[in-house]
Design a protein around this motif. Sequence first.
Motif, short mmCIF file in Angstrom:
data_model
loop_
_atom_site.label_atom_id
_atom_site.label_comp_id
_atom_site.label_asym_id
_atom_site.label_seq_id
_atom_site.Cartn_x
_atom_site.Cartn_y
_atom_site.Cartn_z
N ILE A 47 -41.98 37.39 27.87
CA ILE A 47 -41.09 37.00 28.96
C ILE A 47 -39.72 36.73 28.36
O ILE A 47 -39.57 36.63 27.15
CB ILE A 47 -41.61 35.74 29.71
N GLU A 48 -38.75 36.65 29.22
CA GLU A 48 -37.38 36.40 28.77
C GLU A 48 -37.09 34.91 28.81
O GLU A 48 -37.37 34.23 29.80
CB GLU A 48 -36.40 37.15 29.69
N CYS A 49 -36.55 34.39 27.71
CA CYS A 49 -36.19 32.97 27.64
C CYS A 49 -35.06 32.70 28.64
O CYS A 49 -34.06 33.42 28.65
CB CYS A 49 -35.75 32.60 26.23
N PRO A 50 -35.19 31.68 29.51
CA PRO A 50 -34.14 31.37 30.48
C PRO A 50 -32.84 30.92 29.83
O PRO A 50 -31.78 31.06 30.42
CB PRO A 50 -34.72 30.23 31.32
N SER A 51 -32.92 30.44 28.59
CA SER A 51 -31.74 29.92 27.94
C SER A 51 -30.98 31.00 27.16
O SER A 51 -29.79 31.21 27.37
CB SER A 51 -32.12 28.78 27.00
N CYS A 52 -31.69 31.70 26.24
CA CYS A 52 -31.00 32.66 25.38
C CYS A 52 -31.25 34.11 25.77
O CYS A 52 -30.57 35.02 25.28
CB CYS A 52 -31.37 32.44 23.92
N GLY A 53 -32.25 34.37 26.60
CA GLY A 53 -32.51 35.72 27.08
C GLY A 53 -33.34 36.58 26.13
O GLY A 53 -33.58 37.75 26.40
N LYS A 54 -33.79 36.04 25.01
CA LYS A 54 -34.59 36.82 24.06
C LYS A 54 -36.06 36.79 24.48
O LYS A 54 -36.51 35.91 25.20
CB LYS A 54 -34.42 36.26 22.65
N GLY A 55 -36.82 37.78 24.00
CA GLY A 55 -38.23 37.89 24.34
C GLY A 55 -39.09 36.88 23.60
O GLY A 55 -38.96 36.73 22.39
N ILE A 56 -39.94 36.18 24.35
CA ILE A 56 -40.89 35.23 23.77
C ILE A 56 -42.24 35.42 24.45
O ILE A 56 -42.34 36.05 25.50
CB ILE A 56 -40.41 33.76 23.94
N SER A 57 -43.27 34.87 23.83
CA SER A 57 -44.61 34.97 24.39
C SER A 57 -44.71 34.20 25.69
O SER A 57 -44.11 33.14 25.85
CB SER A 57 -45.63 34.41 23.39
N HIS A 58 -45.49 34.72 26.62
CA HIS A 58 -45.69 34.01 27.88
C HIS A 58 -46.52 32.74 27.69
O HIS A 58 -46.57 31.88 28.55
CB HIS A 58 -46.34 34.92 28.92
N ASN A 59 -47.18 32.60 26.52
CA ASN A 59 -47.95 31.39 26.22
C ASN A 59 -47.14 30.35 25.47
O ASN A 59 -47.65 29.28 25.17
CB ASN A 59 -49.18 31.75 25.38
N LYS A 63 -42.16 26.57 23.85
CA LYS A 63 -40.70 26.56 23.73
C LYS A 63 -40.26 27.85 23.05
O LYS A 63 -41.03 28.51 22.37
CB LYS A 63 -40.20 25.33 22.99
N CYS A 64 -38.99 28.19 23.24
CA CYS A 64 -38.44 29.42 22.68
C CYS A 64 -38.30 29.26 21.17
O CYS A 64 -37.77 28.26 20.68
CB CYS A 64 -37.06 29.70 23.30
N MET A 65 -38.80 30.25 20.44
CA MET A 65 -38.71 30.18 18.98
C MET A 65 -37.31 30.51 18.48
O MET A 65 -36.98 30.26 17.33
CB MET A 65 -39.74 31.12 18.34
N HIS A 66 -36.45 31.04 19.35
CA HIS A 66 -35.09 31.40 18.95
C HIS A 66 -34.11 30.25 19.17
O HIS A 66 -33.32 29.91 18.28
CB HIS A 66 -34.61 32.64 19.72
N CYS A 67 -34.16 29.64 20.36
CA CYS A 67 -33.18 28.60 20.68
C CYS A 67 -33.79 27.22 20.86
O CYS A 67 -33.07 26.22 20.92
CB CYS A 67 -32.39 28.99 21.93
N GLY A 68 -35.12 27.11 20.95
CA GLY A 68 -35.77 25.82 21.09
C GLY A 68 -35.90 25.33 22.52
O GLY A 68 -36.34 24.21 22.75
N TYR A 69 -35.53 26.15 23.50
CA TYR A 69 -35.61 25.77 24.91
C TYR A 69 -37.08 25.50 25.27
O TYR A 69 -37.95 26.31 25.00
CB TYR A 69 -35.02 26.87 25.80
N GLU A 70 -37.36 24.34 25.88
CA GLU A 70 -38.73 23.99 26.26
C GLU A 70 -39.08 24.58 27.61
O GLU A 70 -38.32 24.45 28.57
CB GLU A 70 -38.90 22.47 26.28
N LEU A 71 -40.21 25.23 27.65
CA LEU A 71 -40.70 25.87 28.88
C LEU A 71 -41.77 24.98 29.49
O LEU A 71 -42.92 25.04 29.13
CB LEU A 71 -41.27 27.25 28.57
N LYS A 72 -41.39 24.14 30.44
CA LYS A 72 -42.32 23.18 31.02
C LYS A 72 -43.35 23.84 31.92
O LYS A 72 -44.48 23.40 32.02
CB LYS A 72 -41.55 22.11 31.78
N VAL A 73 -43.01 24.94 32.57
CA VAL A 73 -43.94 25.62 33.47
C VAL A 73 -45.13 26.17 32.68
O VAL A 73 -46.27 26.06 33.09
CB VAL A 73 -43.22 26.76 34.22
N ASN A 74 -44.86 26.75 31.51
CA ASN A 74 -45.93 27.33 30.71
C ASN A 74 -46.86 26.29 30.13
O ASN A 74 -47.98 26.59 29.79
CB ASN A 74 -45.35 28.20 29.59
N THR A 75 -46.39 25.05 30.01
CA THR A 75 -47.27 24.01 29.50
C THR A 75 -48.44 23.79 30.44
O THR A 75 -49.59 23.70 30.01
CB THR A 75 -46.48 22.69 29.32
#
Length: 118
Positions: free
Chosen positions: A4-16, A19-31
């Motif tokens: 999926i695309e990170c909402p913060s930096c736009g890079k590809g990350i796992s849907h699981n 948080k984004c491994m590129h920018c550290g943005y926390e994905l609360k929905v995926n938790t």
Amino acid sequence: MALIECPSCGKGISHNAFKCMHCGYELKVNTIESAETVEQKVTTSNRRLDYNKIAKIAIVVGLILWVFGFIKNFILENQELYSLIINAISFVGLAIMGGGLIIAGLLIILYDELRKHN
């Protein structure tokens, strides 16, 4: 694994990812989704194997090997002494395999009974 695309930096990350491994943005929905996925995996992994069924199959196969070996080597084959010796050796091999399966089946039944009581 879906990306999926990170909402913060736009890079590809796992849907699981949590948080984004590129920018550290926390994905609360995926938790929440990941917690539900883990719960589903735990409940499906708790399914019990039917040890008695496995044991009974092993015992039946072992008995079939014994009977087949005996009939093939001593009843159907009526030949000279050399052939009788070769057939006896063949029967011993089948008897060992069959006996191993029978013993394994009995041990599995014993294990399942002991496990039920603990």
